[in-house]
Design an enzyme around this catalytic site. Sequence first.
Site, PDB file in Angstrom:
ATOM      1  N   CYS A  74       0.838  -1.194   0.000  1.00  0.00           N
ATOM      2  CA  CYS A  74       0.000   0.000   0.000  1.00  0.00           C
ATOM      3  C   CYS A  74       0.878   1.251   0.000  1.00  0.00           C
ATOM      4  O   CYS A  74       1.835   1.336   0.782  1.00  0.00           O
ATOM      5  CB  CYS A  74      -0.903   0.002   1.235  1.00  0.00           C
ATOM      6  SG  CYS A  74      -1.927   1.461   1.412  1.00  0.00           S
ATOM      7  N   CYS A 159      -7.683   0.100  -0.126  1.00  0.00           N
ATOM      8  CA  CYS A 159      -6.981  -0.502   1.015  1.00  0.00           C
ATOM      9  C   CYS A 159      -6.754  -1.968   0.666  1.00  0.00           C
ATOM     10  O   CYS A 159      -7.714  -2.745   0.607  1.00  0.00           O
ATOM     11  CB  CYS A 159      -7.805  -0.370   2.294  1.00  0.00           C
ATOM     12  SG  CYS A 159      -7.115  -1.289   3.695  1.00  0.00           S
ATOM     13  N   GLN A 215     -16.115 -11.173  13.723  1.00  0.00           N
ATOM     14  CA  GLN A 215     -14.718 -11.296  13.339  1.00  0.00           C
ATOM     15  C   GLN A 215     -14.477 -10.690  11.958  1.00  0.00           C
ATOM     16  O   GLN A 215     -15.261 -10.880  11.038  1.00  0.00           O
ATOM     17  CB  GLN A 215     -14.304 -12.766  13.334  1.00  0.00           C
ATOM     18  CG  GLN A 215     -14.302 -13.411  14.713  1.00  0.00           C
ATOM     19  CD  GLN A 215     -13.204 -12.863  15.610  1.00  0.00           C
ATOM     20  OE1 GLN A 215     -12.219 -12.291  15.148  1.00  0.00           O
ATOM     21  NE2 GLN A 215     -13.375 -13.045  16.910  1.00  0.00           N
ATOM     22  N   TYR A 244     -18.527 -13.022  27.733  1.00  0.00           N
ATOM     23  CA  TYR A 244     -18.285 -12.064  26.648  1.00  0.00           C
ATOM     24  C   TYR A 244     -18.766 -12.720  25.353  1.00  0.00           C
ATOM     25  O   TYR A 244     -18.028 -12.843  24.378  1.00  0.00           O
ATOM     26  CB  TYR A 244     -16.811 -11.678  26.551  1.00  0.00           C
ATOM     27  CG  TYR A 244     -16.186 -11.291  27.883  1.00  0.00           C
ATOM     28  CD1 TYR A 244     -16.290  -9.984  28.363  1.00  0.00           C
ATOM     29  CD2 TYR A 244     -15.503 -12.222  28.656  1.00  0.00           C
ATOM     30  CE1 TYR A 244     -15.718  -9.625  29.580  1.00  0.00           C
ATOM     31  CE2 TYR A 244     -14.929 -11.877  29.870  1.00  0.00           C
ATOM     32  CZ  TYR A 244     -15.043 -10.574  30.331  1.00  0.00           C
ATOM     33  OH  TYR A 244     -14.485 -10.235  31.526  1.00  0.00           O
ATOM     34  N   GLU A 268     -23.238 -11.330  28.046  1.00  0.00           N
ATOM     35  CA  GLU A 268     -22.746 -10.275  27.157  1.00  0.00           C
ATOM     36  C   GLU A 268     -23.177  -8.916  27.708  1.00  0.00           C
ATOM     37  O   GLU A 268     -24.343  -8.701  28.005  1.00  0.00           O
ATOM     38  CB  GLU A 268     -23.302 -10.475  25.745  1.00  0.00           C
ATOM     39  CG  GLU A 268     -23.051  -9.335  24.783  1.00  0.00           C
ATOM     40  CD  GLU A 268     -21.588  -8.949  24.655  1.00  0.00           C
ATOM     41  OE1 GLU A 268     -21.291  -7.741  24.657  1.00  0.00           O
ATOM     42  OE2 GLU A 268     -20.735  -9.869  24.548  1.00  0.00           O
ATOM     43  N   ASP A 312     -14.037 -14.830  25.904  1.00  0.00           N
ATOM     44  CA  ASP A 312     -13.466 -14.083  24.774  1.00  0.00           C
ATOM     45  C   ASP A 312     -13.549 -12.593  25.125  1.00  0.00           C
ATOM     46  O   ASP A 312     -14.365 -11.860  24.567  1.00  0.00           O
ATOM     47  CB  ASP A 312     -14.265 -14.405  23.507  1.00  0.00           C
ATOM     48  CG  ASP A 312     -13.695 -13.738  22.266  1.00  0.00           C
ATOM     49  OD1 ASP A 312     -12.600 -13.141  22.365  1.00  0.00           O
ATOM     50  OD2 ASP A 312     -14.343 -13.816  21.208  1.00  0.00           O
ATOM     51  N   CYS A 339      -7.455 -11.591  22.037  1.00  0.00           N
ATOM     52  CA  CYS A 339      -6.993 -10.748  20.935  1.00  0.00           C
ATOM     53  C   CYS A 339      -5.776  -9.922  21.328  1.00  0.00           C
ATOM     54  O   CYS A 339      -5.256  -9.170  20.494  1.00  0.00           O
ATOM     55  CB  CYS A 339      -8.109  -9.826  20.451  1.00  0.00           C
ATOM     56  SG  CYS A 339      -8.755  -8.713  21.712  1.00  0.00           S
TER      57      CYS A 339
END
Length: 381
Positions: A74, A159, A215, A244, A268, A312, A339
């Site tokens: 890019c 992108c 995701q 979560y 949640e 998560d 993550c």
Amino acid sequence: MTTWVGRRFEVEVGRVAHGGHCVARHEGRVVFVRHALPGERVVVSVTEDRGGSFCRGDAVAVLSASPDRVAPSCPVAVPGGCGGCDWQHATWDAQRALKASVVSEQLSRLAGVEMPVEVEELPGGPLRWRTRVRMTVDDAGRPGFLAHRSHRVIPVDDCPISAYGTVDEVVTRTWPPGSALTVSVDSAGETHVGEEEVAVERAVRREWRVSGFWQAHPDAADVYGEVVGEWAGLSAGESAWDLYAGVGLFAAVLAEQVGPAGSVMAVESHRAAAVEAAGNLADLPQVRVFAGRVEAVLRAGEGPDPSVVVLDPPRKGAGRAVVDAIADRGASRVVYVACDPAALARDVATFAGHGFHMTRLRAFDAFPMTHHVECVALLER
């Protein structure tokens, strides 16, 4: 101390660090260098200096290049450009090796866990994978991305890591200056602009209606669901928690294992996502969905004690209160989807205080070209 911002000097680039940069040293200070690779000699331009023992900078000239260096895909993935990609200047193999080093270092330093780490590819290659994108509109109405650690908008025409049907759908139009755009393309190939639009996704042999988080990599949900199911290993009639839970992905996997005689508690905090989870899982009466902060729901003693907990959490991790509550309720296994490797390591250390040990780990390059990496860990009491 006089600020170093704007200063330029040569450095030898050392190890990779968490966050998409490498570590160098100059005149007794640590310099976190972006756009460099370990082993290179570069000219650094200091971009941020708040005093103290370190500053931040960009490699603006490469005097001795790593064999892993390539030209970015890019034109704005350069010093002073878009802050979204960290490793476009490295081969894909090298990117995964760098991420593996970061995961290994965080687990060792923060949790005392020594374990070999391999970051696995997901299908599709390192480009055109991102199906969900957030953009910012500049003063001229052009959508773009923010520069690194800045509110400055870098307008873009394309992108290369974003899937067709996202960035290409909005860059040809003018938008209200200063606005934010959430753009996604779902499993049916439909483009959605805005978080209120409901997308239709497919994963773990089910259809999902989603207006919020999902995701970004099109294969991630299926891959994570498969690993969670394998490591949960529940039997019919058992109980499990999905903390979560989002719109219910892992709760569905657990519900299939425990069957109608078992139970799954899904928690949640984002009410809209909890409502969507309840709708997505309406055909599974063994699942109860709770809308509320995980800490509060667990503190209230909701749900039967679980055999397995899947969690998560957001980037900051679960934290001590949640880990303590899980340990107090007798779970024998925890499947942790993370993550952020530093947050995972901190929580693994807290779990260790309750007699849990990390026995398995898989890491996935779900965010090629960036420093982000997804880990799934199995902790057993």
